[in-house]
Design an enzyme around this catalytic site. Sequence first.
Site, PDB file in Angstrom:
ATOM      1  N   ARG A   1     -59.302 107.830 -21.328  1.00 48.75           N
ATOM      2  CA  ARG A   1     -59.147 106.427 -20.518  1.00 48.75           C
ATOM      3  C   ARG A   1     -59.866 105.342 -21.343  1.00 48.75           C
ATOM      4  O   ARG A   1     -59.546 104.311 -21.383  1.00 48.75           O
ATOM      5  CB  ARG A   1     -59.287 106.609 -19.239  1.00 48.75           C
ATOM      6  CG  ARG A   1     -58.346 107.287 -18.458  1.00 48.75           C
ATOM      7  CD  ARG A   1     -58.706 107.891 -17.054  1.00 48.75           C
ATOM      8  NE  ARG A   1     -59.304 108.924 -16.950  1.00 48.75           N
ATOM      9  CZ  ARG A   1     -60.064 109.183 -15.817  1.00 48.75           C
ATOM     10  NH1 ARG A   1     -60.286 108.618 -14.926  1.00 48.75           N
ATOM     11  NH2 ARG A   1     -60.496 110.515 -15.912  1.00 48.75           N
TER      12      ARG A   1
ATOM     13  N   GLU B   1     -68.197 114.831 -12.451  1.00 53.36           N
ATOM     14  CA  GLU B   1     -68.190 115.108 -10.903  1.00 53.36           C
ATOM     15  C   GLU B   1     -67.547 116.183 -11.145  1.00 53.36           C
ATOM     16  O   GLU B   1     -67.466 117.207  -9.930  1.00 53.36           O
ATOM     17  CB  GLU B   1     -67.198 114.039 -10.541  1.00 53.36           C
ATOM     18  CG  GLU B   1     -68.012 112.891  -9.573  1.00 53.36           C
ATOM     19  CD  GLU B   1     -66.779 112.231  -8.827  1.00 53.36           C
ATOM     20  OE1 GLU B   1     -65.933 111.515  -9.480  1.00 53.36           O
ATOM     21  OE2 GLU B   1     -66.953 112.422  -7.598  1.00 53.36           O
TER      22      GLU B   1
HETATM   23  O1  PRP Z   1     -69.417 108.519 -14.861  1.00 47.62           O
HETATM   24  P1  PRP Z   1     -69.140 109.881 -15.128  1.00 47.62           P
HETATM   25  O2  PRP Z   1     -69.233 111.002 -14.007  1.00 47.62           O
HETATM   26  O3  PRP Z   1     -69.440 110.428 -16.512  1.00 47.62           O
HETATM   27  O4  PRP Z   1     -67.288 109.985 -15.206  1.00 47.62           O
HETATM   28  C1  PRP Z   1     -66.702 108.649 -15.751  1.00 47.62           C
HETATM   29  C2  PRP Z   1     -65.818 109.028 -16.793  1.00 47.62           C
HETATM   30  O5  PRP Z   1     -64.839 110.329 -16.451  1.00 47.62           O
HETATM   31  C3  PRP Z   1     -63.425 110.088 -16.976  1.00 47.62           C
HETATM   32  O6  PRP Z   1     -63.263 110.722 -18.094  1.00 47.62           O
HETATM   33  P2  PRP Z   1     -62.978 112.173 -18.483  1.00 47.62           P
HETATM   34  O7  PRP Z   1     -63.957 113.060 -18.950  1.00 47.62           O
HETATM   35  O8  PRP Z   1     -62.245 112.799 -16.920  1.00 47.62           O
HETATM   36  O9  PRP Z   1     -61.836 111.872 -19.504  1.00 47.62           O
HETATM   37  P3  PRP Z   1     -60.468 111.373 -19.610  1.00 47.62           P
HETATM   38  O10 PRP Z   1     -60.514 109.929 -19.712  1.00 47.62           O
HETATM   39  O11 PRP Z   1     -59.741 112.126 -20.880  1.00 47.62           O
HETATM   40  O12 PRP Z   1     -59.699 111.602 -18.314  1.00 47.62           O
HETATM   41  C4  PRP Z   1     -63.724 108.518 -17.222  1.00 47.62           C
HETATM   42  O13 PRP Z   1     -62.882 107.903 -17.957  1.00 47.62           O
HETATM   43  C5  PRP Z   1     -64.992 108.284 -17.461  1.00 47.62           C
HETATM   44  O14 PRP Z   1     -65.113 108.362 -18.865  1.00 47.62           O
HETATM   45  N1  ADE Z   2     -63.626 110.170  -9.110  1.00 52.41           N
HETATM   46  C1  ADE Z   2     -63.131 109.797 -10.190  1.00 52.41           C
HETATM   47  N2  ADE Z   2     -61.818 109.133 -10.185  1.00 52.41           N
HETATM   48  C2  ADE Z   2     -61.396 109.119 -11.640  1.00 52.41           C
HETATM   49  N3  ADE Z   2     -62.100 109.390 -12.862  1.00 52.41           N
HETATM   50  C3  ADE Z   2     -63.275 109.969 -12.619  1.00 52.41           C
HETATM   51  N4  ADE Z   2     -64.027 110.387 -13.576  1.00 52.41           N
HETATM   52  C4  ADE Z   2     -65.183 111.003 -12.843  1.00 52.41           C
HETATM   53  N5  ADE Z   2     -65.038 110.968 -11.498  1.00 52.41           N
HETATM   54  C5  ADE Z   2     -63.808 110.131 -11.495  1.00 52.41           C
END
Ligand code: PRP
Ligand code: ADE
Length: 180
Positions: free
Chosen positions: A60, A97
């Site tokens: 993302r 998370e």
């Molecule tokens: O502050 P944090 O607890 O680290 O969470 C935030 C991260 O989690 C999500 O990515 P994710 O790793 O789920 O990957 P994605 O973008 O591929 O969905 C989001 O895009 C952030 O990068």
């Molecule tokens: N609660 C949440 N919603 C969307 N993206 C996340 N990445 C980590 N925690 C998340």
Amino acid sequence: MSKNLDRKLRHIHNYPKRGIDFIDITTVLKNAQDFHDLIAELQAACADLNFDKIVAAEARGFIIGSALAYIMQKGFVPVRKAGKLPAAIYKKTYKLEYGESTIEMHKDALQAGERVLFVDDLLAIGGTAEAACELIESAGAEVAGVLFFVELAGLNGRQRLTKYDVRSLYLVHEDDLSQD
Ligand SMILES: O=P(O)(O)OC[C@H]1O[C@H](OP(=O)(O)OP(=O)(O)O)[C@H](O)[C@@H]1O
Ligand SMILES: Nc1ncnc2[nH]cnc12
């Protein structure tokens, strides 16, 4: 002026695991005006920072980080999930998370002394941003700032980033969001 893009986020309970309240940004991205407003708001939020490149995390983070780099005429450096980058890498494992992840960055993506803005869609517990900033510093570069679209209130992600200039467009309280 704020476009109140937080009101357009979708909130999904128990995704991807029971107990997680997931914030879905696709409801903002799919609308041309909202996507444009989002990038404009991010640009305004970092206009006073001095940086050479934008680093963003798969997946993302790429969507908004690359759009912002393009419009600000900065270089873009991808931080990818494990095993995707072909050349020599720095690597870091961290907790999310909803599990654990490993991210990697090419060793030659940044030069020593370069100033970098880390951009992501969302700050939750802060593991991704903390790990990405460590990768940036491993290369000898400096974190000029850390910028998010959404900061989840109550998860204290900022506490892991106290060394940095952390900015977010919207502080989101999960209770405020509409359910889908
Ligand atoms: O502050 P944090 O607890 O680290 O969470 C935030 C991260 O989690 C999500 O990515 P994710 O790793 O789920 O990957 P994605 O973008 O591929 O969905 C989001 O895009 C952030 O990068
Ligand atoms: N609660 C949440 N919603 C969307 N993206 C996340 N990445 C980590 N925690 C998340």
